[in-house]
Design a protein around this motif. Structure first.
Motif, mmCIF file in Angstrom:
data_model
loop_
_atom_site.group_PDB
_atom_site.id
_atom_site.type_symbol
_atom_site.label_atom_id
_atom_site.label_comp_id
_atom_site.label_asym_id
_atom_site.label_seq_id
_atom_site.Cartn_x
_atom_site.Cartn_y
_atom_site.Cartn_z
ATOM 1 N N ILE A 57 21.908 -8.272 51.124
ATOM 2 C CA ILE A 57 20.494 -8.310 51.474
ATOM 3 C C ILE A 57 19.750 -7.275 50.638
ATOM 4 N N ILE A 58 18.503 -7.550 50.356
ATOM 5 C CA ILE A 58 17.680 -6.662 49.535
ATOM 6 C C ILE A 58 16.635 -5.988 50.416
ATOM 7 N N ILE A 59 16.600 -4.667 50.355
ATOM 8 C CA ILE A 59 15.675 -3.887 51.173
ATOM 9 C C ILE A 59 14.473 -3.486 50.329
ATOM 10 N N ASP A 60 13.290 -3.846 50.770
ATOM 11 C CA ASP A 60 12.058 -3.517 50.051
ATOM 12 C C ASP A 60 11.699 -2.053 50.292
ATOM 13 N N ARG A 61 11.797 -1.244 49.256
ATOM 14 C CA ARG A 61 11.477 0.178 49.365
ATOM 15 C C ARG A 61 10.121 0.515 48.735
ATOM 16 N N SER A 62 9.335 -0.504 48.414
ATOM 17 C CA SER A 62 8.042 -0.247 47.776
ATOM 18 C C SER A 62 7.085 0.462 48.729
ATOM 19 N N ARG A 63 7.295 0.288 50.035
ATOM 20 C CA ARG A 63 6.469 0.965 51.038
ATOM 21 C C ARG A 63 7.373 1.540 52.117
ATOM 22 N N PRO A 64 7.126 2.762 52.573
ATOM 23 C CA PRO A 64 7.959 3.352 53.624
ATOM 24 C C PRO A 64 7.702 2.680 54.968
ATOM 25 N N PHE A 65 8.630 2.862 55.876
ATOM 26 C CA PHE A 65 8.467 2.332 57.228
ATOM 27 C C PHE A 65 7.288 3.024 57.905
ATOM 28 N N ASP A 66 6.429 2.218 58.545
ATOM 29 C CA ASP A 66 5.245 2.737 59.226
ATOM 30 C C ASP A 66 5.445 2.579 60.737
ATOM 31 N N PRO A 67 5.843 3.638 61.439
ATOM 32 C CA PRO A 67 6.118 3.510 62.877
ATOM 33 C C PRO A 67 4.903 3.140 63.712
ATOM 34 N N VAL A 68 3.736 3.629 63.320
ATOM 35 C CA VAL A 68 2.525 3.314 64.081
ATOM 36 C C VAL A 68 2.211 1.825 63.978
ATOM 37 N N LYS A 69 2.303 1.281 62.782
ATOM 38 C CA LYS A 69 2.004 -0.140 62.568
ATOM 39 C C LYS A 69 3.034 -1.029 63.262
ATOM 40 N N PHE A 70 4.312 -0.652 63.149
ATOM 41 C CA PHE A 70 5.352 -1.510 63.721
ATOM 42 C C PHE A 70 5.377 -1.427 65.241
ATOM 43 N N ILE A 71 5.393 -0.221 65.768
ATOM 44 C CA ILE A 71 5.501 -0.038 67.220
ATOM 45 C C ILE A 71 4.165 -0.260 67.920
ATOM 46 N N GLY A 72 3.072 0.033 67.203
ATOM 47 C CA GLY A 72 1.749 -0.160 67.786
ATOM 48 C C GLY A 72 1.322 0.970 68.693
ATOM 49 N N GLN A 73 1.814 2.183 68.382
ATOM 50 C CA GLN A 73 1.472 3.337 69.214
ATOM 51 C C GLN A 73 1.025 4.494 68.332
ATOM 52 N N GLU A 74 -0.224 4.897 68.471
ATOM 53 C CA GLU A 74 -0.743 6.010 67.677
ATOM 54 C C GLU A 74 0.004 7.296 68.018
ATOM 55 N N GLY A 75 0.235 8.094 67.005
ATOM 56 C CA GLY A 75 0.911 9.368 67.225
ATOM 57 C C GLY A 75 2.405 9.322 67.085
ATOM 58 N N CYS A 76 2.986 8.127 66.915
ATOM 59 C CA CYS A 76 4.419 7.991 66.704
ATOM 60 C C CYS A 76 4.729 8.364 65.247
ATOM 61 N N THR A 77 5.643 9.279 65.034
ATOM 62 C CA THR A 77 5.929 9.776 63.683
ATOM 63 C C THR A 77 7.420 9.712 63.372
ATOM 64 N N ILE A 78 7.740 9.827 62.076
ATOM 65 C CA ILE A 78 9.129 9.912 61.642
ATOM 66 C C ILE A 78 9.553 11.374 61.689
ATOM 67 N N GLU A 79 10.571 11.662 62.475
ATOM 68 C CA GLU A 79 11.061 13.027 62.656
ATOM 69 C C GLU A 79 12.053 13.420 61.566
ATOM 70 N N GLU A 80 13.002 12.529 61.284
ATOM 71 C CA GLU A 80 13.994 12.789 60.245
ATOM 72 C C GLU A 80 14.601 11.473 59.789
ATOM 73 N N GLU A 81 15.185 11.477 58.567
ATOM 74 C CA GLU A 81 15.805 10.275 58.034
ATOM 75 C C GLU A 81 17.036 10.636 57.212
ATOM 76 N N ASP A 82 17.948 9.683 57.101
ATOM 77 C CA ASP A 82 19.119 9.847 56.251
ATOM 78 C C ASP A 82 18.694 9.481 54.832
ATOM 79 N N GLU A 83 18.560 10.490 53.967
ATOM 80 C CA GLU A 83 18.058 10.278 52.612
ATOM 81 C C GLU A 83 18.945 9.326 51.822
ATOM 82 N N ARG A 84 20.227 9.298 52.119
ATOM 83 C CA ARG A 84 21.131 8.395 51.394
ATOM 84 C C ARG A 84 20.811 6.937 51.708
ATOM 85 N N SER A 85 20.428 6.671 52.948
ATOM 86 C CA SER A 85 20.053 5.310 53.318
ATOM 87 C C SER A 85 18.744 4.903 52.654
ATOM 88 N N LEU A 86 17.811 5.852 52.547
ATOM 89 C CA LEU A 86 16.517 5.561 51.930
ATOM 90 C C LEU A 86 16.659 5.176 50.460
#
Length: 199
Positions: A57-86
């Motif tokens: 499968i091909i993962i589109d990395r042209s835009r980062p994951f947007d938690p507010v847009k996906f979850i639909g809740q203002e104020g939701c943020t990315i706390e940490e990520e596995d850089e190797r996965s990114l």
């Protein structure tokens, strides 16, 4: 079996190919990573069924994951990520493992933050929210073996407006796939593994 491409489908495919050519020829430069485009196209040319079937499968990395847009809740943020996965743009489904981190002394349950710590200590690559989003947008790629489980993507840890930490998950219910964001301060059972890649 070969298929003769014609009509609207031909026009659509031809238009997409022309758009790719336009983007790589524009004077301002190609807006994405050309090496990733090259790799993706090569996979499609050599074995299109690997991309569109059950292989890679091909993962589109042209835009980062947007938690507010996906979850639909203002104020939701990315706390940490596995850089190797990114850094991953292609994943072979056969390479994904489901890890519980459970020990015999856990009696079938491990607290979410402790599970996350164990995953980090093990060195596995914790698949992130963009991989989760790929599966959510392309549910036919989700392995049948995941049914009956709640599969977490710990490569992205989110923080809710209330301050709680959580990770996204996929699960099969009522004959369809659904998603949820589960808090890391709760206990997780054996049927709730995390999607990872070997280090």
């Amino acid at each position: 079996m070969a298929t003769i491409v014609k009509g609207d489908l031909y026009e659509q495919l031809d238009g997409q190919l022309h758009e790719l050519k336009r983007q790589i020829r524009q004077k301002s430069g190609y807006p994405h990573d050309p090496e990733r485009l090259k790799a993706a196209l090569q996979v499609i040319i050599v074995n299109p069924n690997c991309v569109f079937g059950t292989g890679t499968i091909i993962i589109d990395r042209s835009r980062p994951f947007d938690p507010v847009k996906f979850i639909g809740q203002e104020g939701c943020t990315i706390e940490e990520e596995d850089e190797r996965s990114l850094a991953i743009t292609m994943v072979n489904l056969a390479d994904i493992s489901l890890e519980t981190t459970l020990k015999e002394s856990d009696n079938g349950r491990v607290q979410g933050e402790e599970k996350l710590r164990r995953l980090k200590d093990s060195g596995v690559i914790r698949l992130d929210a963009k991989v989760f989003q790929f599966f959510w947008d392309n549910k036919h790629f989700i392995p049948e073996s995941w049914k009956g489980k709640v599969v977490y993507f710990d490569g992205t840890v989110l923080r809710s407006p209330s301050g709680s930490r959580c990770v996204l998950c996929l699960f099969w219910t009522g004959g369809a796939w659904d998603w949820y964001c589960l808090w890391l301060d709760r206990g997780w059972l054996a049927a709730r593994p995390s999607a990872v890649l070997a280090k």
